[in-house]
Design a protein around this motif. Structure first.
Motif, PDB file in Angstrom:
ATOM      1  N   PRO A 319      20.424  21.466  14.338  1.00 57.29           N
ATOM      2  CA  PRO A 319      19.912  22.619  13.581  1.00 57.29           C
ATOM      3  C   PRO A 319      20.749  23.881  13.781  1.00 57.29           C
ATOM      4  N   GLU A 320      21.234  24.093  15.014  1.00 56.80           N
ATOM      5  CA  GLU A 320      22.054  25.284  15.268  1.00 56.80           C
ATOM      6  C   GLU A 320      23.340  25.252  14.452  1.00 56.80           C
ATOM      7  N   ILE A 325      27.164  26.214   8.699  1.00 59.30           N
ATOM      8  CA  ILE A 325      27.957  25.533   7.679  1.00 59.30           C
ATOM      9  C   ILE A 325      27.798  26.250   6.340  1.00 59.30           C
ATOM     10  N   ALA A 326      28.914  26.697   5.771  1.00 62.17           N
ATOM     11  CA  ALA A 326      28.875  27.399   4.496  1.00 62.17           C
ATOM     12  C   ALA A 326      28.626  26.424   3.357  1.00 62.17           C
ATOM     13  N   ALA A 327      28.036  26.932   2.289  1.00 58.50           N
ATOM     14  CA  ALA A 327      27.812  26.096   1.106  1.00 58.50           C
ATOM     15  C   ALA A 327      29.158  25.622   0.548  1.00 58.50           C
ATOM     16  N   GLY A 328      29.228  24.355   0.162  1.00 54.91           N
ATOM     17  CA  GLY A 328      30.464  23.799  -0.380  1.00 54.91           C
ATOM     18  C   GLY A 328      31.476  23.393   0.666  1.00 54.91           C
ATOM     19  N   ASP A 397      36.818  24.949  13.969  1.00 51.37           N
ATOM     20  CA  ASP A 397      36.277  23.800  13.248  1.00 51.37           C
ATOM     21  C   ASP A 397      35.064  23.226  13.984  1.00 51.37           C
ATOM     22  N   LEU A 398      34.137  22.664  13.214  1.00 51.10           N
ATOM     23  CA  LEU A 398      33.005  21.927  13.775  1.00 51.10           C
ATOM     24  C   LEU A 398      33.359  20.450  13.756  1.00 51.10           C
ATOM     25  N   ILE A 416      27.281  16.057  15.185  1.00 53.38           N
ATOM     26  CA  ILE A 416      28.040  17.298  15.417  1.00 53.38           C
ATOM     27  C   ILE A 416      27.073  18.315  16.026  1.00 53.38           C
ATOM     28  N   THR A 417      27.392  18.754  17.240  1.00 48.96           N
ATOM     29  CA  THR A 417      26.525  19.702  17.947  1.00 48.96           C
ATOM     30  C   THR A 417      27.191  21.041  18.204  1.00 48.96           C
ATOM     31  N   GLY A 418      28.467  21.160  17.935  1.00 48.27           N
ATOM     32  CA  GLY A 418      29.158  22.421  18.172  1.00 48.27           C
ATOM     33  C   GLY A 418      30.613  22.330  17.817  1.00 48.27           C
TER      34      GLY A 418
END
Length: 419
Positions: A319-320, A325-328, A397-398, A416-418
Protein backbone atom coordinates in the motif's frame (compact mmCIF):
# COMPACT_ATOMS: atom_id res chain seq x y z
CA UNK A 1 25.33 18.98 -36.68
CA UNK A 2 25.91 19.56 -40.40
CA UNK A 3 28.83 17.78 -42.03
CA UNK A 4 30.69 19.15 -45.05
CA UNK A 5 30.43 16.61 -47.88
CA UNK A 6 33.84 14.99 -48.51
CA UNK A 7 33.44 15.76 -52.24
CA UNK A 8 33.77 19.45 -51.44
CA UNK A 9 37.35 18.88 -50.29
CA UNK A 10 38.18 17.14 -53.56
CA UNK A 11 36.58 19.98 -55.52
CA UNK A 12 38.68 22.50 -53.60
CA UNK A 13 41.85 20.51 -54.37
CA UNK A 14 40.96 20.42 -58.07
CA UNK A 15 40.40 24.18 -58.07
CA UNK A 16 43.83 24.71 -56.51
CA UNK A 17 45.36 22.43 -59.14
CA UNK A 18 43.61 24.38 -61.91
CA UNK A 19 44.90 27.67 -60.49
CA UNK A 20 48.46 26.28 -60.36
CA UNK A 21 48.23 25.03 -63.93
CA UNK A 22 46.87 28.41 -65.10
CA UNK A 23 49.73 30.19 -63.36
CA UNK A 24 52.34 27.93 -64.96
CA UNK A 25 50.78 28.35 -68.40
CA UNK A 26 50.48 32.13 -67.97
CA UNK A 27 54.10 32.37 -66.92
CA UNK A 28 55.24 30.32 -69.89
CA UNK A 29 53.22 32.37 -72.38
CA UNK A 30 54.44 35.60 -70.81
CA UNK A 31 58.02 34.45 -71.13
CA UNK A 32 57.39 33.44 -74.73
CA UNK A 33 55.93 36.88 -75.49
CA UNK A 34 59.00 38.53 -73.96
CA UNK A 35 61.28 36.28 -75.98
CA UNK A 36 59.37 37.09 -79.17
CA UNK A 37 59.78 40.80 -78.51
CA UNK A 38 63.50 40.26 -78.02
CA UNK A 39 63.60 38.33 -81.27
CA UNK A 40 61.90 41.18 -83.12
CA UNK A 41 64.36 43.65 -81.63
CA UNK A 42 67.17 41.34 -82.63
CA UNK A 43 65.87 41.20 -86.21
CA UNK A 44 66.00 45.00 -86.32
CA UNK A 45 69.56 44.89 -85.08
CA UNK A 46 70.47 42.36 -87.80
CA UNK A 47 69.20 44.71 -90.51
CA UNK A 48 71.27 47.53 -89.09
CA UNK A 49 74.37 45.27 -88.86
CA UNK A 50 73.96 44.24 -92.50
CA UNK A 51 73.89 47.90 -93.54
CA UNK A 52 77.09 48.49 -91.54
CA UNK A 53 78.75 45.55 -93.26
CA UNK A 54 77.87 46.94 -96.69
CA UNK A 55 79.30 50.31 -95.73
CA UNK A 56 82.46 48.68 -94.42
CA UNK A 57 82.83 46.60 -97.59
CA UNK A 58 82.47 49.77 -99.69
CA UNK A 59 85.06 51.43 -97.46
CA UNK A 60 87.52 48.60 -98.19
CA UNK A 61 86.90 49.00 -101.95
CA UNK A 62 87.53 52.75 -101.68
CA UNK A 63 90.79 52.09 -99.83
CA UNK A 64 91.95 49.75 -102.61
CA UNK A 65 91.11 52.42 -105.24
CA UNK A 66 93.01 55.05 -103.25
CA UNK A 67 96.08 52.78 -103.12
CA UNK A 68 95.88 52.12 -106.87
CA UNK A 69 95.54 55.85 -107.67
CA UNK A 70 98.47 56.73 -105.41
CA UNK A 71 96.42 58.75 -102.94
CA UNK A 72 97.54 56.29 -100.17
CA UNK A 73 100.85 54.59 -99.75
CA UNK A 74 101.16 50.95 -98.74
CA UNK A 75 101.56 51.63 -95.00
CA UNK A 76 98.59 54.00 -94.92
CA UNK A 77 96.45 51.52 -96.84
CA UNK A 78 97.37 48.68 -94.43
CA UNK A 79 96.58 50.77 -91.33
CA UNK A 80 93.21 51.91 -92.70
CA UNK A 81 92.26 48.38 -93.81
CA UNK A 82 93.14 46.96 -90.38
CA UNK A 83 90.91 49.56 -88.72
CA UNK A 84 87.91 48.64 -90.92
CA UNK A 85 88.41 44.92 -90.28
CA UNK A 86 88.45 45.51 -86.52
CA UNK A 87 85.03 47.20 -86.77
CA UNK A 88 83.70 44.27 -88.82
CA UNK A 89 84.84 41.72 -86.23
CA UNK A 90 83.37 43.76 -83.34
CA UNK A 91 79.97 44.03 -85.06
CA UNK A 92 79.94 40.26 -85.71
CA UNK A 93 80.69 39.50 -82.05
CA UNK A 94 77.85 41.73 -80.84
CA UNK A 95 75.38 40.17 -83.26
CA UNK A 96 76.23 36.61 -82.11
CA UNK A 97 75.82 37.44 -78.38
CA UNK A 98 72.39 39.02 -78.96
CA UNK A 99 70.86 36.00 -80.74
CA UNK A 100 67.81 34.85 -78.65
CA UNK A 101 66.77 31.26 -77.89
CA UNK A 102 63.04 31.02 -78.64
CA UNK A 103 60.99 28.72 -76.35
CA UNK A 104 57.85 27.26 -77.86
CA UNK A 105 54.62 27.01 -75.81
CA UNK A 106 54.66 23.21 -76.22
CA UNK A 107 57.09 22.87 -73.33
CA UNK A 108 54.72 24.62 -70.92
CA UNK A 109 51.72 22.65 -72.14
CA UNK A 110 53.59 19.43 -71.38
CA UNK A 111 54.29 20.67 -67.84
CA UNK A 112 50.58 21.41 -67.25
CA UNK A 113 49.57 18.00 -68.64
CA UNK A 114 52.10 16.30 -66.36
CA UNK A 115 50.67 18.11 -63.30
CA UNK A 116 47.13 17.01 -64.13
CA UNK A 117 48.20 13.40 -64.74
CA UNK A 118 50.24 13.28 -61.53
CA UNK A 119 47.36 14.62 -59.42
CA UNK A 120 44.93 12.10 -60.92
CA UNK A 121 47.25 9.17 -60.26
CA UNK A 122 47.87 10.37 -56.69
CA UNK A 123 44.14 10.53 -56.01
CA UNK A 124 43.54 7.04 -57.38
CA UNK A 125 46.41 5.54 -55.38
CA UNK A 126 46.21 7.50 -52.13
CA UNK A 127 42.76 9.04 -52.12
CA UNK A 128 39.33 7.57 -51.44
CA UNK A 129 37.07 7.91 -54.49
CA UNK A 130 34.12 6.52 -52.56
CA UNK A 131 34.09 9.62 -50.32
CA UNK A 132 32.90 11.71 -53.23
CA UNK A 133 29.36 10.87 -52.03
CA UNK A 134 28.17 11.93 -48.55
CA UNK A 135 28.07 9.36 -45.75
CA UNK A 136 24.62 7.75 -45.33
CA UNK A 137 22.41 9.17 -42.59
CA UNK A 138 22.45 5.87 -40.70
CA UNK A 139 26.24 6.17 -40.28
CA UNK A 140 26.41 9.88 -39.44
CA UNK A 141 24.44 9.90 -36.20
CA UNK A 142 26.35 8.86 -33.07
CA UNK A 143 25.15 9.09 -29.46
CA UNK A 144 27.76 10.57 -27.11
CA UNK A 145 25.77 10.50 -23.85
CA UNK A 146 26.70 7.72 -21.44
CA UNK A 147 25.07 8.47 -18.08
CA UNK A 148 21.29 8.48 -17.42
CA UNK A 149 21.40 12.22 -16.73
CA UNK A 150 23.16 12.94 -20.03
CA UNK A 151 20.73 10.73 -21.94
CA UNK A 152 17.73 12.45 -20.38
CA UNK A 153 19.10 15.94 -21.08
CA UNK A 154 19.99 15.17 -24.69
CA UNK A 155 16.59 13.55 -25.23
CA UNK A 156 14.91 16.75 -24.03
CA UNK A 157 17.08 18.89 -26.32
CA UNK A 158 16.46 16.77 -29.42
CA UNK A 159 12.73 16.55 -28.73
CA UNK A 160 12.67 20.35 -28.92
CA UNK A 161 14.80 20.23 -32.07
CA UNK A 162 12.40 17.90 -33.86
CA UNK A 163 9.52 20.22 -32.96
CA UNK A 164 11.39 23.20 -34.38
CA UNK A 165 12.69 21.32 -37.45
CA UNK A 166 10.16 18.56 -38.24
CA UNK A 167 11.79 17.86 -41.62
CA UNK A 168 15.27 17.26 -40.15
CA UNK A 169 15.89 13.51 -40.58
CA UNK A 170 19.16 13.66 -38.64
CA UNK A 171 17.41 15.18 -35.63
CA UNK A 172 14.72 12.48 -35.65
CA UNK A 173 17.33 9.70 -35.92
CA UNK A 174 19.31 11.18 -33.03
CA UNK A 175 16.15 11.23 -30.93
CA UNK A 176 15.34 7.63 -31.92
CA UNK A 177 18.76 6.39 -30.84
CA UNK A 178 18.59 8.29 -27.57
CA UNK A 179 15.28 6.54 -26.85
CA UNK A 180 16.84 3.19 -27.80
CA UNK A 181 19.79 3.81 -25.46
CA UNK A 182 17.27 4.17 -22.63
CA UNK A 183 15.37 1.02 -23.68
CA UNK A 184 12.34 3.10 -24.72
CA UNK A 185 11.92 0.90 -27.78
CA UNK A 186 8.37 1.97 -28.68
CA UNK A 187 9.37 5.64 -28.73
CA UNK A 188 12.49 4.79 -30.73
CA UNK A 189 10.38 2.92 -33.31
CA UNK A 190 8.00 5.87 -33.64
CA UNK A 191 10.88 8.28 -34.23
CA UNK A 192 12.40 5.90 -36.80
CA UNK A 193 9.07 5.79 -38.64
CA UNK A 194 9.40 9.56 -39.04
CA UNK A 195 13.03 9.24 -40.19
CA UNK A 196 12.06 6.76 -42.89
CA UNK A 197 9.55 9.16 -44.42
CA UNK A 198 12.46 11.57 -44.92
CA UNK A 199 15.35 9.16 -45.65
CA UNK A 200 14.27 5.57 -46.50
CA UNK A 201 17.63 3.82 -46.11
CA UNK A 202 17.73 -0.01 -45.78
CA UNK A 203 19.80 0.15 -42.58
CA UNK A 204 17.15 2.33 -40.99
CA UNK A 205 14.40 -0.13 -41.93
CA UNK A 206 16.38 -2.86 -40.15
CA UNK A 207 16.86 -0.61 -37.13
CA UNK A 208 13.11 0.05 -37.03
CA UNK A 209 12.34 -3.68 -37.30
CA UNK A 210 14.54 -4.35 -34.28
CA UNK A 211 12.92 -1.58 -32.20
CA UNK A 212 9.45 -2.76 -33.21
CA UNK A 213 10.21 -6.33 -32.16
CA UNK A 214 11.79 -5.27 -28.85
CA UNK A 215 8.81 -3.08 -28.02
CA UNK A 216 6.59 -6.16 -28.58
CA UNK A 217 8.60 -8.32 -26.19
CA UNK A 218 10.96 -9.78 -28.80
CA UNK A 219 8.26 -10.90 -31.25
CA UNK A 220 9.30 -10.46 -34.91
CA UNK A 221 6.10 -11.77 -36.44
CA UNK A 222 4.22 -9.25 -38.54
CA UNK A 223 5.71 -5.90 -39.55
CA UNK A 224 9.32 -6.52 -38.33
CA UNK A 225 9.64 -9.70 -40.44
CA UNK A 226 8.09 -7.96 -43.45
CA UNK A 227 10.58 -5.10 -43.25
CA UNK A 228 13.54 -7.48 -42.92
CA UNK A 229 12.40 -9.60 -45.86
CA UNK A 230 11.80 -6.53 -48.03
CA UNK A 231 15.37 -5.34 -47.47
CA UNK A 232 16.72 -8.83 -48.28
CA UNK A 233 14.59 -8.97 -51.43
CA UNK A 234 16.28 -5.82 -52.75
CA UNK A 235 19.73 -6.54 -51.24
CA UNK A 236 20.10 -10.29 -50.58
CA UNK A 237 23.52 -9.80 -48.96
CA UNK A 238 22.65 -6.87 -46.70
CA UNK A 239 24.73 -7.56 -43.58
CA UNK A 240 22.49 -6.01 -40.91
CA UNK A 241 19.37 -7.60 -42.42
CA UNK A 242 20.99 -11.05 -42.43
CA UNK A 243 22.14 -10.75 -38.82
CA UNK A 244 18.72 -9.62 -37.60
CA UNK A 245 16.93 -12.23 -39.71
CA UNK A 246 19.07 -14.90 -38.05
CA UNK A 247 18.25 -13.55 -34.60
CA UNK A 248 14.54 -13.45 -35.41
CA UNK A 249 14.56 -17.01 -36.75
CA UNK A 250 16.45 -18.18 -33.64
CA UNK A 251 13.89 -16.54 -31.34
CA UNK A 252 11.22 -18.56 -33.19
CA UNK A 253 13.28 -21.78 -32.80
CA UNK A 254 13.81 -22.01 -36.55
CA UNK A 255 17.42 -22.97 -36.02
CA UNK A 256 18.19 -24.09 -39.58
CA UNK A 257 16.94 -20.78 -40.96
CA UNK A 258 18.98 -18.87 -38.38
CA UNK A 259 22.07 -20.85 -39.35
CA UNK A 260 21.57 -19.99 -43.03
CA UNK A 261 21.21 -16.28 -42.38
CA UNK A 262 24.22 -16.13 -40.05
CA UNK A 263 26.46 -18.11 -42.43
CA UNK A 264 25.68 -15.66 -45.21
CA UNK A 265 26.42 -12.76 -42.86
CA UNK A 266 29.71 -14.37 -41.78
CA UNK A 267 30.89 -14.42 -45.40
CA UNK A 268 30.58 -10.61 -45.52
CA UNK A 269 32.78 -9.65 -42.54
CA UNK A 270 36.58 -9.91 -42.00
CA UNK A 271 37.49 -13.26 -40.48
CA UNK A 272 39.34 -11.72 -37.50
CA UNK A 273 36.76 -9.02 -36.73
CA UNK A 274 34.61 -8.82 -33.60
CA UNK A 275 31.51 -9.27 -35.75
CA UNK A 276 32.91 -12.51 -37.16
CA UNK A 277 33.63 -13.83 -33.68
CA UNK A 278 30.08 -13.09 -32.56
CA UNK A 279 28.60 -14.84 -35.58
CA UNK A 280 30.87 -17.84 -35.10
CA UNK A 281 29.73 -18.17 -31.48
CA UNK A 282 26.09 -17.99 -32.57
CA UNK A 283 26.68 -20.64 -35.24
CA UNK A 284 28.40 -22.85 -32.68
CA UNK A 285 25.28 -22.71 -30.51
CA UNK A 286 23.16 -23.61 -33.53
CA UNK A 287 25.42 -26.60 -34.19
CA UNK A 288 24.80 -27.87 -30.67
CA UNK A 289 21.04 -28.04 -31.26
CA UNK A 290 19.46 -31.40 -32.19
CA UNK A 291 19.77 -32.01 -35.94
CA UNK A 292 16.90 -34.50 -36.37
CA UNK A 293 14.27 -33.15 -38.72
CA UNK A 294 10.79 -33.33 -37.14
CA UNK A 295 7.68 -34.24 -39.04
CA UNK A 296 5.42 -31.53 -40.40
CA UNK A 297 2.88 -32.08 -37.61
CA UNK A 298 5.58 -32.02 -34.96
CA UNK A 299 7.03 -28.85 -36.44
CA UNK A 300 3.65 -27.15 -36.36
CA UNK A 301 3.11 -28.20 -32.79
CA UNK A 302 6.57 -26.99 -31.83
CA UNK A 303 6.09 -23.61 -33.48
CA UNK A 304 2.70 -23.28 -31.86
CA UNK A 305 4.26 -24.02 -28.50
CA UNK A 306 7.13 -21.53 -28.88
CA UNK A 307 5.00 -18.72 -27.51
CA UNK A 308 3.68 -20.76 -24.57
CA UNK A 309 4.62 -19.20 -21.20
CA UNK A 310 7.67 -20.67 -19.51
CA UNK A 311 7.21 -18.62 -16.33
CA UNK A 312 3.87 -17.22 -15.18
CA UNK A 313 3.03 -15.15 -12.11
CA UNK A 314 1.93 -11.75 -10.84
CA UNK A 315 3.40 -8.53 -9.48
CA UNK A 316 2.05 -7.03 -6.27
CA UNK A 317 2.85 -3.75 -4.53
CA UNK A 318 2.54 -2.73 -0.90
CA UNK A 319 0.00 0.00 0.00
CA UNK A 320 2.83 2.44 0.77
CA UNK A 321 4.39 1.90 -2.65
CA UNK A 322 1.09 2.03 -4.52
CA UNK A 323 0.64 5.65 -3.44
CA UNK A 324 4.01 6.52 -5.02
CA UNK A 325 3.18 5.14 -8.46
CA UNK A 326 2.14 7.78 -10.98
CA UNK A 327 -0.75 7.17 -13.34
CA UNK A 328 0.44 5.62 -16.61
CA UNK A 329 3.64 4.26 -15.07
CA UNK A 330 5.34 1.40 -16.91
CA UNK A 331 5.99 -1.99 -15.30
CA UNK A 332 8.84 -4.18 -16.59
CA UNK A 333 9.22 -7.84 -15.66
CA UNK A 334 12.22 -9.66 -17.05
CA UNK A 335 14.38 -12.71 -16.52
CA UNK A 336 18.18 -12.83 -16.55
CA UNK A 337 20.57 -15.74 -16.26
CA UNK A 338 21.85 -16.43 -12.77
CA UNK A 339 25.42 -16.38 -14.06
CA UNK A 340 27.13 -14.56 -16.88
CA UNK A 341 25.54 -11.77 -18.90
CA UNK A 342 22.86 -9.60 -17.33
CA UNK A 343 21.11 -9.24 -20.68
CA UNK A 344 17.42 -10.18 -20.29
CA UNK A 345 16.49 -13.52 -21.85
CA UNK A 346 12.81 -12.55 -21.77
CA UNK A 347 11.11 -9.25 -21.01
CA UNK A 348 7.46 -8.28 -20.41
CA UNK A 349 6.16 -4.73 -20.36
CA UNK A 350 2.80 -3.31 -19.32
CA UNK A 351 0.97 -0.25 -18.00
CA UNK A 352 -0.95 -1.34 -14.88
CA UNK A 353 -4.36 0.10 -14.09
CA UNK A 354 -4.93 -2.08 -11.05
CA UNK A 355 -3.00 -4.44 -8.77
CA UNK A 356 -1.90 -7.22 -8.70
CA UNK A 357 -0.70 -7.43 -12.32
CA UNK A 358 -0.40 -10.85 -14.01
CA UNK A 359 2.57 -11.53 -16.32
CA UNK A 360 3.90 -14.37 -18.42
CA UNK A 361 7.39 -14.83 -19.89
CA UNK A 362 8.16 -17.03 -22.92
CA UNK A 363 10.96 -17.69 -25.42
CA UNK A 364 9.32 -15.33 -27.94
CA UNK A 365 10.00 -12.43 -25.56
CA UNK A 366 13.78 -12.79 -25.87
CA UNK A 367 16.17 -10.21 -27.27
CA UNK A 368 16.72 -12.07 -30.52
CA UNK A 369 19.89 -13.99 -29.63
CA UNK A 370 20.73 -17.02 -27.51
CA UNK A 371 20.29 -18.14 -24.82
CA UNK A 372 16.51 -18.46 -24.73
CA UNK A 373 14.52 -18.68 -21.51
CA UNK A 374 13.63 -22.37 -21.82
CA UNK A 375 17.30 -23.36 -22.20
CA UNK A 376 18.11 -22.21 -18.63
CA UNK A 377 17.42 -24.31 -15.54
CA UNK A 378 16.72 -21.29 -13.37
CA UNK A 379 16.78 -17.50 -13.67
CA UNK A 380 16.61 -14.31 -11.63
CA UNK A 381 13.31 -12.42 -12.02
CA UNK A 382 13.19 -8.62 -11.80
CA UNK A 383 10.08 -6.44 -11.56
CA UNK A 384 10.75 -2.71 -11.95
CA UNK A 385 8.65 0.45 -12.12
CA UNK A 386 11.14 3.03 -13.45
CA UNK A 387 10.94 6.62 -12.38
CA UNK A 388 11.59 7.90 -15.93
CA UNK A 389 9.88 5.19 -18.00
CA UNK A 390 13.19 3.61 -19.06
CA UNK A 391 13.97 -0.07 -18.51
CA UNK A 392 17.52 0.87 -17.57
CA UNK A 393 17.98 0.89 -13.79
CA UNK A 394 18.18 4.35 -12.26
CA UNK A 395 18.07 5.90 -8.80
CA UNK A 396 14.53 6.22 -7.53
CA UNK A 397 13.12 3.18 -9.34
CA UNK A 398 10.70 0.85 -7.53
CA UNK A 399 11.78 -2.74 -7.94
CA UNK A 400 12.18 -6.23 -6.56
CA UNK A 401 14.49 -9.11 -7.56
CA UNK A 402 13.80 -12.79 -6.98
CA UNK A 403 16.74 -15.16 -7.58
CA UNK A 404 16.63 -18.91 -8.14
CA UNK A 405 13.34 -19.08 -10.03
CA UNK A 406 13.11 -22.40 -11.89
CA UNK A 407 11.94 -22.23 -15.47
CA UNK A 408 8.49 -23.71 -15.97
CA UNK A 409 7.20 -22.44 -12.65
CA UNK A 410 3.63 -21.15 -12.49
CA UNK A 411 2.22 -18.76 -9.91
CA UNK A 412 5.42 -16.96 -8.89
CA UNK A 413 4.78 -13.75 -6.92
CA UNK A 414 6.95 -10.62 -7.10
CA UNK A 415 6.18 -8.18 -4.25
CA UNK A 416 7.45 -4.59 -4.60
CA UNK A 417 7.80 -3.03 -1.14
CA UNK A 418 10.17 -0.14 -1.78
CA UNK A 419 12.98 1.33 -3.81
Amino acid sequence: MTLVPPGLGLLFALLLLGALAAWVLHRGLKKQASTSADAEASMGSDVQAAAHRRIQQQHLIDLDHALAEGRLNTAQHADARDEVLRHVLADASLAQGASPVVTTPGRWLWIVAALVLLSGLSYLLLGAPQTWWPMPLSQRVQITATTPAQLAEQTRVWQQTTQQRPEDAEAWLTLARLHAAQNAHALAEQALARVLTLSPEPDLWIERAQMKALSAGGVYAGAPWQWIQEVLRVQPMHLNALVLAGSAAWSEKRHAAAQGYWQRALSLVPSESEAAQGLQQALAQVAEMPQAAPSASATSASLAGDAQPVIRGEVRVSPEVQGQIAAGATLFVYAVAEEGSRRPVAIWRGTPTSWPVPFALSDSMGMGAPPVLSSLAQVRLVARIPKTGSAQKQAGDLQVELPGVKTGVQGVVLQITGR
